[in-house]
Design an enzyme around this catalytic site. Sequence first.
Site, PDB file in Angstrom:
ATOM      1  N   PRO A  14      -0.872 -21.793  51.843  1.00 41.05           N
ATOM      2  CA  PRO A  14      -0.450 -21.883  53.231  1.00 41.05           C
ATOM      3  C   PRO A  14       0.735 -22.818  53.469  1.00 41.05           C
ATOM      4  O   PRO A  14       0.863 -23.856  52.809  1.00 41.05           O
ATOM      5  CB  PRO A  14      -1.691 -22.413  53.952  1.00 41.05           C
ATOM      6  CG  PRO A  14      -2.521 -23.040  52.894  1.00 41.05           C
ATOM      7  CD  PRO A  14      -2.241 -22.264  51.636  1.00 41.05           C
ATOM      8  N   ASN A  15       1.582 -22.384  54.392  1.00 41.11           N
ATOM      9  CA  ASN A  15       2.747 -23.137  54.883  1.00 41.11           C
ATOM     10  C   ASN A  15       3.903 -23.190  53.885  1.00 41.11           C
ATOM     11  O   ASN A  15       4.980 -23.701  54.220  1.00 41.11           O
ATOM     12  CB  ASN A  15       2.357 -24.564  55.309  1.00 41.11           C
ATOM     13  CG  ASN A  15       1.326 -24.549  56.414  1.00 41.11           C
ATOM     14  OD1 ASN A  15       1.524 -23.878  57.426  1.00 41.11           O
ATOM     15  ND2 ASN A  15       0.223 -25.232  56.236  1.00 41.11           N
ATOM     16  N   ARG A  22      10.517 -27.069  56.178  1.00 38.78           N
ATOM     17  CA  ARG A  22       9.299 -27.864  56.374  1.00 38.78           C
ATOM     18  C   ARG A  22       9.430 -29.227  55.684  1.00 38.78           C
ATOM     19  O   ARG A  22       9.520 -29.296  54.458  1.00 38.78           O
ATOM     20  CB  ARG A  22       8.139 -27.092  55.743  1.00 38.78           C
ATOM     21  CG  ARG A  22       6.848 -27.856  55.702  1.00 38.78           C
ATOM     22  CD  ARG A  22       5.841 -27.169  54.792  1.00 38.78           C
ATOM     23  NE  ARG A  22       4.576 -27.848  54.871  1.00 38.78           N
ATOM     24  CZ  ARG A  22       3.640 -27.795  53.939  1.00 38.78           C
ATOM     25  NH1 ARG A  22       3.822 -27.075  52.853  1.00 38.78           N
ATOM     26  NH2 ARG A  22       2.524 -28.455  54.087  1.00 38.78           N
ATOM     27  N   TYR A  27       9.214 -32.024  50.697  1.00 42.01           N
ATOM     28  CA  TYR A  27       9.086 -30.790  49.907  1.00 42.01           C
ATOM     29  C   TYR A  27      10.419 -30.233  49.396  1.00 42.01           C
ATOM     30  O   TYR A  27      10.423 -29.224  48.682  1.00 42.01           O
ATOM     31  CB  TYR A  27       8.352 -29.722  50.734  1.00 42.01           C
ATOM     32  CG  TYR A  27       6.949 -30.136  51.102  1.00 42.01           C
ATOM     33  CD1 TYR A  27       6.005 -30.381  50.110  1.00 42.01           C
ATOM     34  CD2 TYR A  27       6.573 -30.305  52.433  1.00 42.01           C
ATOM     35  CE1 TYR A  27       4.719 -30.782  50.434  1.00 42.01           C
ATOM     36  CE2 TYR A  27       5.291 -30.701  52.772  1.00 42.01           C
ATOM     37  CZ  TYR A  27       4.366 -30.942  51.763  1.00 42.01           C
ATOM     38  OH  TYR A  27       3.093 -31.345  52.087  1.00 42.01           O
ATOM     39  N   ASN A  78       0.155 -22.918  43.591  1.00 43.82           N
ATOM     40  CA  ASN A  78       0.273 -24.068  44.486  1.00 43.82           C
ATOM     41  C   ASN A  78      -0.643 -23.747  45.661  1.00 43.82           C
ATOM     42  O   ASN A  78      -0.261 -22.981  46.541  1.00 43.82           O
ATOM     43  CB  ASN A  78       1.713 -24.281  44.961  1.00 43.82           C
ATOM     44  CG  ASN A  78       1.819 -25.515  45.853  1.00 43.82           C
ATOM     45  OD1 ASN A  78       0.797 -26.060  46.298  1.00 43.82           O
ATOM     46  ND2 ASN A  78       3.030 -25.957  46.129  1.00 43.82           N
ATOM     47  N   ALA A  81      -2.527 -26.890  51.192  1.00 46.01           N
ATOM     48  CA  ALA A  81      -3.622 -27.709  51.738  1.00 46.01           C
ATOM     49  C   ALA A  81      -4.994 -27.239  51.265  1.00 46.01           C
ATOM     50  O   ALA A  81      -5.957 -28.024  51.273  1.00 46.01           O
ATOM     51  CB  ALA A  81      -3.552 -27.700  53.258  1.00 46.01           C
ATOM     52  N   GLU A 102      -2.216 -25.643  38.110  1.00 43.96           N
ATOM     53  CA  GLU A 102      -2.047 -26.052  39.515  1.00 43.96           C
ATOM     54  C   GLU A 102      -0.740 -26.831  39.641  1.00 43.96           C
ATOM     55  O   GLU A 102      -0.487 -27.740  38.837  1.00 43.96           O
ATOM     56  CB  GLU A 102      -3.240 -26.934  39.893  1.00 43.96           C
ATOM     57  CG  GLU A 102      -3.154 -27.544  41.275  1.00 43.96           C
ATOM     58  CD  GLU A 102      -4.299 -28.541  41.524  1.00 43.96           C
ATOM     59  OE1 GLU A 102      -5.262 -28.584  40.732  1.00 43.96           O
ATOM     60  OE2 GLU A 102      -4.186 -29.280  42.516  1.00 43.96           O
ATOM     61  N   HIS A 104       2.176 -28.827  42.399  1.00 43.54           N
ATOM     62  CA  HIS A 104       2.524 -29.343  43.721  1.00 43.54           C
ATOM     63  C   HIS A 104       3.957 -29.844  43.692  1.00 43.54           C
ATOM     64  O   HIS A 104       4.370 -30.504  42.722  1.00 43.54           O
ATOM     65  CB  HIS A 104       1.600 -30.504  44.116  1.00 43.54           C
ATOM     66  CG  HIS A 104       0.173 -30.082  44.192  1.00 43.54           C
ATOM     67  ND1 HIS A 104      -0.326 -29.358  45.239  1.00 43.54           N
ATOM     68  CD2 HIS A 104      -0.854 -30.252  43.320  1.00 43.54           C
ATOM     69  CE1 HIS A 104      -1.608 -29.104  45.013  1.00 43.54           C
ATOM     70  NE2 HIS A 104      -1.946 -29.632  43.855  1.00 43.54           N
ATOM     71  N   ARG A 111       0.523 -39.969  48.184  1.00 43.69           N
ATOM     72  CA  ARG A 111       0.505 -39.659  49.612  1.00 43.69           C
ATOM     73  C   ARG A 111      -0.854 -40.039  50.224  1.00 43.69           C
ATOM     74  O   ARG A 111      -1.566 -40.862  49.684  1.00 43.69           O
ATOM     75  CB  ARG A 111       0.848 -38.180  49.787  1.00 43.69           C
ATOM     76  CG  ARG A 111       2.232 -37.834  49.206  1.00 43.69           C
ATOM     77  CD  ARG A 111       2.603 -36.391  49.429  1.00 43.69           C
ATOM     78  NE  ARG A 111       2.645 -36.078  50.853  1.00 43.69           N
ATOM     79  CZ  ARG A 111       2.619 -34.824  51.324  1.00 43.69           C
ATOM     80  NH1 ARG A 111       2.541 -33.800  50.482  1.00 43.69           N
ATOM     81  NH2 ARG A 111       2.656 -34.607  52.626  1.00 43.69           N
TER      82      ARG A 111
END
Length: 149
Positions: A14-15, A22, A27, A78, A81, A102, A104, A111
């Site tokens: 998502p996103n 964004r 990012y 990825n 969230a 995985e 990111h 963070r």
Amino acid sequence: MTQRTLSILVLHGPNLNLLGQREPGIYGVLSLNEINRLLEKQAEDLAVNIDVVQSNHEGVLVDKIHSAWGEHQGILINPGAYTHTSIALRDAIAGVNIPTVEVHLSNVYRREEFRHHSFIAPVAVGQISGFGAQSYILGLQALVYHLRN
Ligand code: DQA
């Protein structure tokens, strides 16, 4: 000896369709299309096929993971969230038992605390976090290396 061409499913959660606009300080400035083009180029160099999907919907991602069974030899994901919330994604990856890496863009461990836990990491071969778009490239290299060795 002829080697079967590996096929990798690349999933963006998502996103990530908003990449480029964004929170670019976190990012980066590359759009998802630009990242996908870099991945295509890397896939070509590694002589593997990739199938790329982005979805904002947990169930769609779960369905995609299920349909990877028998179709793809590895998954690069990825989870966005959903990394921090989704037992369903974790169970789907465990269920199909396809080697998964995985990735990111940001270093999630630098963070907010809620980003420090991944439901995906325990069912993944490994995780790459914090190298921006390069995380995807490193992740694809690592996955292909894992599958070939
Ligand atoms: C992300 C990190 C997640 O915490 C966040 O929710 C994202 C993107 C990353 O690529 O850095 O959507 O997965």
